[in-house]
Design a protein around this motif. Structure first.
Motif, mmCIF file in Angstrom:
data_model
loop_
_atom_site.group_PDB
_atom_site.id
_atom_site.type_symbol
_atom_site.label_atom_id
_atom_site.label_comp_id
_atom_site.label_asym_id
_atom_site.label_seq_id
_atom_site.Cartn_x
_atom_site.Cartn_y
_atom_site.Cartn_z
ATOM 1 N N ARG A 44 20.344 39.141 43.323
ATOM 2 C CA ARG A 44 18.917 39.445 43.343
ATOM 3 C C ARG A 44 18.710 40.689 44.188
ATOM 4 N NH1 ARG A 44 17.736 33.195 45.110
ATOM 5 N NH2 ARG A 44 18.812 32.277 43.294
ATOM 6 N N LEU A 172 15.320 31.408 38.998
ATOM 7 C CA LEU A 172 16.248 32.224 39.784
ATOM 8 C C LEU A 172 17.621 31.569 39.844
ATOM 9 C CD1 LEU A 172 14.034 33.373 42.787
ATOM 10 C CD2 LEU A 172 15.060 34.861 41.057
ATOM 11 N N GLN A 176 21.209 32.908 38.235
ATOM 12 C CA GLN A 176 22.353 33.088 39.116
ATOM 13 C C GLN A 176 23.538 32.244 38.651
ATOM 14 O OE1 GLN A 176 21.500 32.823 43.270
ATOM 15 N NE2 GLN A 176 23.633 32.924 43.899
ATOM 16 N N VAL A 182 19.250 39.462 38.910
ATOM 17 C CA VAL A 182 17.805 39.611 38.780
ATOM 18 C C VAL A 182 17.373 40.860 39.549
ATOM 19 C CG1 VAL A 182 15.556 38.608 39.328
ATOM 20 C CG2 VAL A 182 17.410 37.144 38.486
#
Length: 271
Positions: A44, A172, A176, A182
């Motif tokens: 992220r 999220l 992952q 992301v």
């Protein structure tokens, strides 16, 4: 073996850098280097939403475009990037990708990276969890079908950006777990708001003067952005900024890891 592997990685990096900076037109902005992003190390990125961003040096920028493809304006964006020998990352929406597959293939053929931006650009925090997963999966599948002719939810380039930067812990964690990075952003042109190309250029330049580097968000379907882009690329060149091109890391040829931001685990979540 470690020495040999390091030498091979260095040779690959050197080759990618040479390809990135090779431009037949003198005085262009060009692409200074290629950065291979490992989603396990950088799951992220972008300080708009996350505590970590990509390891960019001062005056290095990454150009990203959302919401395409839209041929009338995406073609102008591609022309401006081509003229300056600049490579970017396009986060495509599934529905227009399925409508304009030739534009999806053109983006890739011109050397740009293609990420994913859901099927209909629905905000996942406003829909049911099952609908959010379907929105993500259908969008990835549509782009992969347009690009490779194969319907799959495993993206060739594992880069994803949420519409409106809005995500949930579940989405999220899902991305992952699939090895998909992301992307948020570090600065943006606010080109979802009506303004003239000159106003947009001044706004973006003022933000870049403060940030000095980062992942920049633009929208290729916006006519004002397509009109502004040539001047912005000249601004980057005149002010000695360097463009970094993002690609997914090649399996089994990972470079030495880049330490994450101080005090943060690569998978640390923001509250």
């Amino acid at each position: 073996m470690k020495v040999l592997r390091a030498a091979l990685v260095a040779m690959m990096a050197s080759t990618m850098a040479a390809q990135a900076t090779d431009c037949p037109r003198a005085g262009t902005l060009g692409t200074s280097r290629t950065l291979a992003v490992d989603p396990t190390q950088y799951p992220r990125v972008g300080t708009k939403n996350f505590p970590q961003t990509l390891p960019l040096d001062d005056h290095e920028v990454v150009l990203t475009f959302d919401d395409g493809p839209w041929p009338p304006t995406t073609s102008k964006v591609l022309a401006a990037l081509s003229k300056e020998c600049v490579r970017a990352t396009f986060f495509l929406i599934g529905q227009p990708a399925s409508q304009y597959p030739e534009m999806v293939r053109r983006i890739a053929a011109e050397g740009h990276s293609i990420g994913h931006h859901t099927w209909l650009h629905r905000i996942v925090t406003r829909i049911k969890p099952s609908e959010a997963i379907a929105e993500i999966d259908r969008g990835i599948s549509a782009v992969e079908t347009a690009l490779h002719g194969v319907a799959t939810t495993t993206p060739g380039t594992p880069f994803f950006r949420f519409p409106g930067f809005e995500s949930t812990p579940a989405t999220l964690n899902l991305l992952q777990s699939r090895g998909i990075a992301v992307f948020s952003a570090d600065l943006w042109a606010s080109d979802w708001n009506p303004m003239t190309p000159a106003q947009q250029l001044n706004l973006l330049a003022s933000r870049l003067k403060v940030a000095r580097k980062g992942i920049i968000l633009l929208h290729d379907p916006k006519a004002q952005t397509a009109a502004m882009l040539p001047a912005f690329l000249r601004y980057l060149n005149d002010n000695h900024y360097r463009v970094v091109h993002l690609v997914p890391i090649v399996p089994d040829s990972k470079p030495d890891p880049v330490p994450p931001a101080a005090g943060l685990s690569p998978v640390e979540k923001r509250d």
